[in-house]
Design a protein around this motif. Structure first.
Motif, PDB file in Angstrom:
ATOM      1  N   ASN A   8       7.100  -3.664   8.333  1.00 53.02           N
ATOM      2  CA  ASN A   8       7.933  -2.459   8.473  1.00 53.02           C
ATOM      3  C   ASN A   8       7.439  -1.536   9.595  1.00 53.02           C
ATOM      4  OD1 ASN A   8      10.163  -0.928   7.555  1.00 53.02           O
ATOM      5  ND2 ASN A   8       8.776   0.453   6.444  1.00 53.02           N
ATOM      6  N   LYS A   9       8.268  -0.585   9.925  1.00 52.96           N
ATOM      7  CA  LYS A   9       8.037   0.354  11.033  1.00 52.96           C
ATOM      8  C   LYS A   9       7.979  -0.408  12.364  1.00 52.96           C
ATOM      9  CE  LYS A   9       5.489   3.402   7.881  1.00 52.96           C
ATOM     10  NZ  LYS A   9       4.477   4.431   7.693  1.00 52.96           N
ATOM     11  N   ALA A  43      12.725  -2.588   9.873  1.00 52.46           N
ATOM     12  CA  ALA A  43      12.803  -1.156  10.168  1.00 52.46           C
ATOM     13  C   ALA A  43      13.656  -0.496   9.087  1.00 52.46           C
ATOM     14  CB  ALA A  43      13.400  -0.943  11.557  1.00 52.46           C
ATOM     15  N   SER A  44      12.994  -0.111   8.013  1.00 51.97           N
ATOM     16  CA  SER A  44      13.706   0.434   6.845  1.00 51.97           C
ATOM     17  C   SER A  44      14.429   1.725   7.172  1.00 51.97           C
ATOM     18  CB  SER A  44      12.732   0.717   5.709  1.00 51.97           C
ATOM     19  OG  SER A  44      12.001  -0.411   5.405  1.00 51.97           O
ATOM     20  N   GLU A  45      13.792   2.543   8.001  1.00 58.85           N
ATOM     21  CA  GLU A  45      14.411   3.823   8.331  1.00 58.85           C
ATOM     22  C   GLU A  45      15.697   3.611   9.119  1.00 58.85           C
ATOM     23  OE1 GLU A  45      11.254   7.431   8.432  1.00 58.85           O
ATOM     24  OE2 GLU A  45      11.830   6.607  10.371  1.00 58.85           O
ATOM     25  N   LYS A 105       0.838  -1.185   0.000  1.00 58.52           N
ATOM     26  CA  LYS A 105       0.000   0.000   0.000  1.00 58.52           C
ATOM     27  C   LYS A 105       0.887   1.255   0.000  1.00 58.52           C
ATOM     28  CE  LYS A 105      -1.843   0.623   3.946  1.00 58.52           C
ATOM     29  NZ  LYS A 105      -2.466   0.278   5.229  1.00 58.52           N
ATOM     30  N   ALA A 106       0.274   2.403  -0.243  1.00 54.87           N
ATOM     31  CA  ALA A 106       1.029   3.655  -0.165  1.00 54.87           C
ATOM     32  C   ALA A 106       1.443   3.936   1.284  1.00 54.87           C
ATOM     33  CB  ALA A 106       0.171   4.806  -0.680  1.00 54.87           C
ATOM     34  N   ASN A 107       2.602   4.559   1.441  1.00 54.47           N
ATOM     35  CA  ASN A 107       3.088   5.052   2.744  1.00 54.47           C
ATOM     36  C   ASN A 107       3.493   4.001   3.768  1.00 54.47           C
ATOM     37  OD1 ASN A 107       3.229   7.830   2.440  1.00 54.47           O
ATOM     38  ND2 ASN A 107       0.996   7.965   2.509  1.00 54.47           N
ATOM     39  N   VAL A 108       3.713   2.783   3.318  1.00 57.70           N
ATOM     40  CA  VAL A 108       4.149   1.754   4.265  1.00 57.70           C
ATOM     41  C   VAL A 108       5.669   1.758   4.419  1.00 57.70           C
ATOM     42  CG1 VAL A 108       2.153   0.262   3.911  1.00 57.70           C
ATOM     43  CG2 VAL A 108       4.168  -0.010   2.448  1.00 57.70           C
ATOM     44  N   GLY A 109       6.361   2.452   3.489  1.00 57.92           N
ATOM     45  CA  GLY A 109       7.826   2.529   3.581  1.00 57.92           C
ATOM     46  C   GLY A 109       8.542   1.814   2.445  1.00 57.92           C
ATOM     47  N   LYS A 110       7.875   1.629   1.327  1.00 60.86           N
ATOM     48  CA  LYS A 110       8.519   0.942   0.193  1.00 60.86           C
ATOM     49  C   LYS A 110       9.740   1.714  -0.306  1.00 60.86           C
ATOM     50  CE  LYS A 110       4.898   0.981  -2.372  1.00 60.86           C
ATOM     51  NZ  LYS A 110       4.012   1.586  -1.341  1.00 60.86           N
ATOM     52  N   SER A 111       9.575   3.021  -0.488  1.00 67.02           N
ATOM     53  CA  SER A 111      10.697   3.803  -1.019  1.00 67.02           C
ATOM     54  C   SER A 111      11.837   3.884  -0.010  1.00 67.02           C
ATOM     55  CB  SER A 111      10.233   5.201  -1.422  1.00 67.02           C
ATOM     56  OG  SER A 111       9.273   5.093  -2.447  1.00 67.02           O
ATOM     57  N   THR A 112      11.482   3.958   1.261  1.00 70.85           N
ATOM     58  CA  THR A 112      12.517   3.973   2.298  1.00 70.85           C
ATOM     59  C   THR A 112      13.309   2.664   2.264  1.00 70.85           C
ATOM     60  OG1 THR A 112      11.001   5.309   3.626  1.00 70.85           O
ATOM     61  CG2 THR A 112      12.917   4.412   4.757  1.00 70.85           C
ATOM     62  N   ASP A 170      10.012  -0.399  14.490  1.00 66.79           N
ATOM     63  CA  ASP A 170      10.600   0.404  15.568  1.00 66.79           C
ATOM     64  C   ASP A 170       9.533   1.108  16.400  1.00 66.79           C
ATOM     65  OD1 ASP A 170      10.472   1.661  12.860  1.00 66.79           O
ATOM     66  OD2 ASP A 170      10.756   3.505  14.022  1.00 66.79           O
TER      67      ASP A 170
END
Ligand SMILES: Nc1nc2c(ncn2[C@@H]2O[C@H](COP(=O)(O)OP(=O)(O)O)[C@@H](O)[C@H]2O)c(=O)[nH]1
Ligand SMILES: [Mg+2]
Length: 400
Positions: free
Chosen positions: A225-226, A250-252, A8-15, A228
């Motif tokens: 993801n996320k 935790a992609s970030e 989905k959008a905003n789950v952290g794919k690009s990160t 953290d």
């Protein structure tokens, strides 16, 4: 081999994508480096054979750091998916165009529940990642079924008239989707639909077939993801309880570690469960706090999960092995003298001749025999290779 990141959008794919494609020591150019912004080079990590052989290697297209080989694989950041994408909602078609080329998928979900069903920001803990898992798979199946099912009756009648087999009919509909004949045959077999004439397949039959085909031809791993964020714990537990194989991620944190490592602030290899600050590095209070949080996190989960997700896609979902071709079985070098210059990802069950094929078609054509550099024994064309094999190929048509 292509790995796609979906979700989905905003789950952290690009990160995730940015973290996974950043390496402190970038390797040479790759054939598949493209100018598309959502396509990049990530790396599968294996223990390199250099230490076992007691050599200091200098790879050409992959990278060896502290006895770990990082092997380039193509990673695609697929456009975000919304419910209804198969019917063209959101970036539905773009999503499916990107996803069709992938051999395996990393499905990224927001384990912290800070995004709603459409990817909008909501207070942490209110979004439901279980819903994401269900809807993303469903969208994929429905899209595939729509593709296979278009004018099905008419095409099935034509195929019957021409005496074509079901496999041929399906192969035509599935071309360009990176789906092999073996996947199609296995899915026909598993669905039990081989007994039924294609002209009498119902919409439900097509969907059943597509679900089975998708799970085999486009296998998923779920990256939670996320992880953290505190609200992630309950959701990760819930997913595990439901029997799903999930990787806390935790992609970030991974992005932060790779950047800091590139800047020389700390020593960290993607996939590690710890990192060391370099001596004489001065950090401000904020940086120190950020790194403390990351340290606790990777201790808790064993890693940030980014490297693990890529490795699972490469080795567990796609059943690859890593094999090192060399031209001299004693010095382990290529013609230019590079030690352990190369490593290839091959499907499990690949033979010595398959390896020759990936190096050069001529090498395979004139294949005489191969030598296992570990045992110095000769092996034949049909000998199945194991992961970590170092192989010299002797060919009547080898160049130079
Ligand atoms: N807490 C936390 N936030 C993250 C993580 N990964 C991504 N985000 C945040 O989630 C938001 C969406 O990220 P993005 O990569 O653009 O998502 P995409 O739409 O799926 O590509 C951004 O604000 C990121 O900073 C993570 O591991 N932890
Ligand atoms: Mg994005």
């Amino acid at each position: 081999m292509i790995i796609g990141l979906i979700g989905k959008a905003n789950v952290g794919k690009s990160t995730f994508f940015n973290a996974a494609t950043e390496l402190a020591v970038p390797a040479a150019n790759y054939a598949f480096t493209t100018i598309e912004p959502n396509v990049g080079v990530a790396y599968a990590r294996v223990k390199c054979v250099c230490r076992e052989f007691g050599v200091q290697d200098n790879p050409v297209h992959s990278i060896c750091i502290d006895g770990n080989r990082f092997i380039p694989v193509k990673l695609v950041d697929v456009a975000g998916l919304v419910p209804g994408a198969h019917a063209g909602k959101g970036l539905g078609n773009k999503f499916l165009d990107d996803a069709r080329q992938a051999d395996a998928l990393i499905h990224i979900v927001d384990a912290s529940g800070s995004t709603d069903n459409c990817g909008r920001s909501v207070p942490a803990g209110t979004g439901d990642p279980m819903f994401d898992i269900q809807f993303v798979e469903e969208e994929f199946d429905l899209w595939l079924a729509a593709l296979v099912g278009r004018d099905w009756a008419k095409n099935a009648r034509e195929a019957e008239g021409l005496g074509q087999k079901l496999e041929q009919l399906l192969a035509k509909r599935l071309s360009g989707l990176a789906i092999t004949e073996q996947h199609v045959s296995a899915a026909i077999h598993a669905s039990g639909l081989g007994m039924k004439k294609p002209v009498s397949w119902t919409e439900d039959d097509i969907l059943t077939f597509c679900k089975i085909l998708r799970s085999r031809a486009k296998p998923f791993v779920i990256a939670a993801n996320k992880a953290d964020l505190p609200s992630a714990d309950a959701n990760i537990a819930k997913m595990k309880l439901a029997g799903l194989e999930v990787i806390p991620c935790a992609s970030e944190a991974e992005a932060l570690l790779r950047k800091a490592s590139k800047k020389g602030v700390l020593h960290y290899l993607p996939g590690d469960s710890s990192f060391d600050l370099k001596p004489n590095v001065a950090l401000n209070a904020q940086q120190e706090k950020a790194l403390d949080i990351v340290r606790t996190l990777i201790q808790k989960y064993g890693s940030t999960g980014v490297q693990e997700a890529i490795n699972i896609a490469c080795f567990k979902l796609l059943h690859n092995i890593a094999v090192y071709p060399v031209e001299d079985e004693f010095k382990l070098i290529d013609k230019k003298g590079n030690i352990l210059p190369d490593v290839r990802l091959l499907s499990e069950g690949s033979t010595a001749k398959d390896l020759a094929e990936t190096v050069h078609a001529d090498l395979a054509r004139g294949f005489l025999y191969a030598v296992n550099a570990r045992t110095k024994q000769r092996i034949g064309a049909d000998h199945r290779l194991k992961s970590g094999d170092v192989i010299k190929i002797v060919s009547a048509t080898s160049r130079g």
